[in-house]
Design a protein around this motif. Structure first.
Motif, PDB file in Angstrom:
ATOM      1  N   TRP A 104       0.800  -1.229   0.000  1.00  0.00           N
ATOM      2  CA  TRP A 104       0.000   0.000   0.000  1.00  0.00           C
ATOM      3  C   TRP A 104       0.832   1.278   0.000  1.00  0.00           C
ATOM      4  CZ3 TRP A 104      -4.760   0.047  -1.482  1.00  0.00           C
ATOM      5  CH2 TRP A 104      -5.543  -1.106  -1.335  1.00  0.00           C
ATOM      6  N   ASN A 105       2.130   1.181  -0.212  1.00  0.00           N
ATOM      7  CA  ASN A 105       2.991   2.360  -0.208  1.00  0.00           C
ATOM      8  C   ASN A 105       2.849   3.130  -1.519  1.00  0.00           C
ATOM      9  OD1 ASN A 105       5.054   4.242  -0.198  1.00  0.00           O
ATOM     10  ND2 ASN A 105       6.540   2.855   0.704  1.00  0.00           N
ATOM     11  N   PRO A 106       2.244   4.322  -1.488  1.00  0.00           N
ATOM     12  CA  PRO A 106       2.039   5.091  -2.719  1.00  0.00           C
ATOM     13  C   PRO A 106       3.277   5.880  -3.156  1.00  0.00           C
ATOM     14  CG  PRO A 106       1.126   6.291  -0.881  1.00  0.00           C
ATOM     15  CD  PRO A 106       1.652   4.979  -0.325  1.00  0.00           C
ATOM     16  N   CYS A 107       4.304   5.877  -2.333  1.00  0.00           N
ATOM     17  CA  CYS A 107       5.454   6.738  -2.605  1.00  0.00           C
ATOM     18  C   CYS A 107       6.628   6.028  -3.273  1.00  0.00           C
ATOM     19  CB  CYS A 107       5.940   7.366  -1.298  1.00  0.00           C
ATOM     20  SG  CYS A 107       4.678   8.389  -0.506  1.00  0.00           S
ATOM     21  N   ILE A 108       6.514   4.726  -3.508  1.00  0.00           N
ATOM     22  CA  ILE A 108       7.637   4.030  -4.129  1.00  0.00           C
ATOM     23  C   ILE A 108       7.377   3.808  -5.617  1.00  0.00           C
ATOM     24  CG2 ILE A 108       8.319   2.881  -1.997  1.00  0.00           C
ATOM     25  CD1 ILE A 108       6.995   0.336  -2.992  1.00  0.00           C
ATOM     26  N   ASP A 111      10.678  -0.343  -9.322  1.00  0.00           N
ATOM     27  CA  ASP A 111      11.952  -0.989  -8.998  1.00  0.00           C
ATOM     28  C   ASP A 111      12.147  -1.135  -7.496  1.00  0.00           C
ATOM     29  OD1 ASP A 111      12.514  -1.128 -11.707  1.00  0.00           O
ATOM     30  OD2 ASP A 111      13.637   0.750 -11.725  1.00  0.00           O
ATOM     31  N   VAL A 112      11.795  -0.105  -6.753  1.00  0.00           N
ATOM     32  CA  VAL A 112      11.933  -0.154  -5.296  1.00  0.00           C
ATOM     33  C   VAL A 112      10.974  -1.187  -4.713  1.00  0.00           C
ATOM     34  CG1 VAL A 112      11.683   1.166  -3.156  1.00  0.00           C
ATOM     35  CG2 VAL A 112      12.762   2.222  -5.156  1.00  0.00           C
ATOM     36  N   PHE A 113       9.751  -1.207  -5.234  1.00  0.00           N
ATOM     37  CA  PHE A 113       8.792  -2.205  -4.768  1.00  0.00           C
ATOM     38  C   PHE A 113       9.360  -3.605  -4.969  1.00  0.00           C
ATOM     39  CE2 PHE A 113       5.780  -5.485  -5.783  1.00  0.00           C
ATOM     40  CZ  PHE A 113       5.027  -5.528  -4.625  1.00  0.00           C
ATOM     41  N   GLU A 114       9.823  -3.899  -6.169  1.00  0.00           N
ATOM     42  CA  GLU A 114      10.317  -5.238  -6.485  1.00  0.00           C
ATOM     43  C   GLU A 114      11.510  -5.609  -5.617  1.00  0.00           C
ATOM     44  OE1 GLU A 114      10.823  -5.148 -10.737  1.00  0.00           O
ATOM     45  OE2 GLU A 114       8.660  -5.322 -11.064  1.00  0.00           O
ATOM     46  N   GLU A 115      12.404  -4.664  -5.407  1.00  0.00           N
ATOM     47  CA  GLU A 115      13.580  -4.909  -4.569  1.00  0.00           C
ATOM     48  C   GLU A 115      13.167  -5.218  -3.126  1.00  0.00           C
ATOM     49  OE1 GLU A 115      16.815  -1.935  -2.687  1.00  0.00           O
ATOM     50  OE2 GLU A 115      16.727  -1.915  -4.894  1.00  0.00           O
ATOM     51  N   PHE A 147      -0.282   0.699 -11.059  1.00  0.00           N
ATOM     52  CA  PHE A 147      -1.318   1.401 -11.821  1.00  0.00           C
ATOM     53  C   PHE A 147      -1.668   2.714 -11.154  1.00  0.00           C
ATOM     54  CE2 PHE A 147      -2.827  -2.489  -9.848  1.00  0.00           C
ATOM     55  CZ  PHE A 147      -3.736  -2.064  -8.906  1.00  0.00           C
ATOM     56  N   LYS A 148      -0.620   3.492 -10.876  1.00  0.00           N
ATOM     57  CA  LYS A 148      -0.792   4.804 -10.255  1.00  0.00           C
ATOM     58  C   LYS A 148      -1.644   5.741 -11.103  1.00  0.00           C
ATOM     59  CE  LYS A 148       3.354   5.106  -7.416  1.00  0.00           C
ATOM     60  NZ  LYS A 148       4.622   5.801  -7.199  1.00  0.00           N
TER      61      LYS A 148
END
Length: 169
Positions: A104-108, A111-115, A147-148
């Motif tokens: 639920w982090n809207p700020c990443i 690439d950061v999410f996957e890492e 899907f921002k």
């Protein structure tokens, strides 16, 4: 009988039931028929369709709602987590909370999410968990960071509202 509600969000972000059906079974052909009836009644495809992970329903959505964006319900995915991951990890660690914070982090960005996902899975030795592997493979269908640009207006949890409707009816 399978109860299939068509629930949406109005301009005031309130849930609205547009229609409902009772089906004898959950086949792609029956869902295709139902979605065509919906399309005939409303005259246009919904912009966004949020469903659970039912394969027959996904096939029908793809066949009938060709212009709609299809996403998976976060509520159903979260509900499955306790069945798909070892209870000691779910209830005995902070894994669940950390996963929710990541999802639920809207700020990443992607690439950061996957890492961070990979690091979290490795930390809890869940690299061989088939369900988590599949959820990562289809991350673009349920993780909001992918899907921002799509205005979901609260729809990612709409299916949970449908579940309460099923209980009511």
């Amino acid at each position: 009988m399978i109860f299939v509600p068509f629930t949406g969000i109005d301009n005031h972000k309130k849930s609205v039931t547009f229609g409902a059906a009772l089906l004898g079974n959950e086949t792609a052909d029956l869902y295709i028929w139902l979605l065509k009836c919906f399309l005939s009644a409303f005259g246009k495809q919904p912009k966004i369709v949020v469903t659970d992970q039912d394969a027959a329903l996904a096939k029908a959505v793809k066949a009938v709602f060709t212009e709609s964006i299809h996403r998976l319900c976060m509520w159903h995915i979260g509900k499955k987590l306790t069945d798909k991951v070892c209870p000691n990890i779910i209830f005995g660690t902070d894994f669940r909370q950390r996963l929710q914070n990541l999802v639920w982090n809207p700020c990443i960005d992607y690439d950061v999410f996957e890492e961070k996902w990979i690091r979290l899975i490795e930390e809890f030795n869940l690299g061989e968990n088939k369900w988590l592997k599949e959820m990562f493979r289809i991350r673009d269908r349920w993780i909001p960071v992918f899907f921002k640009g799509v205005n979901l207006s609260g729809l990612m949890r709409t299916t949970s509202l449908s579940e309460s409707q099923k209980n009511f009816f």
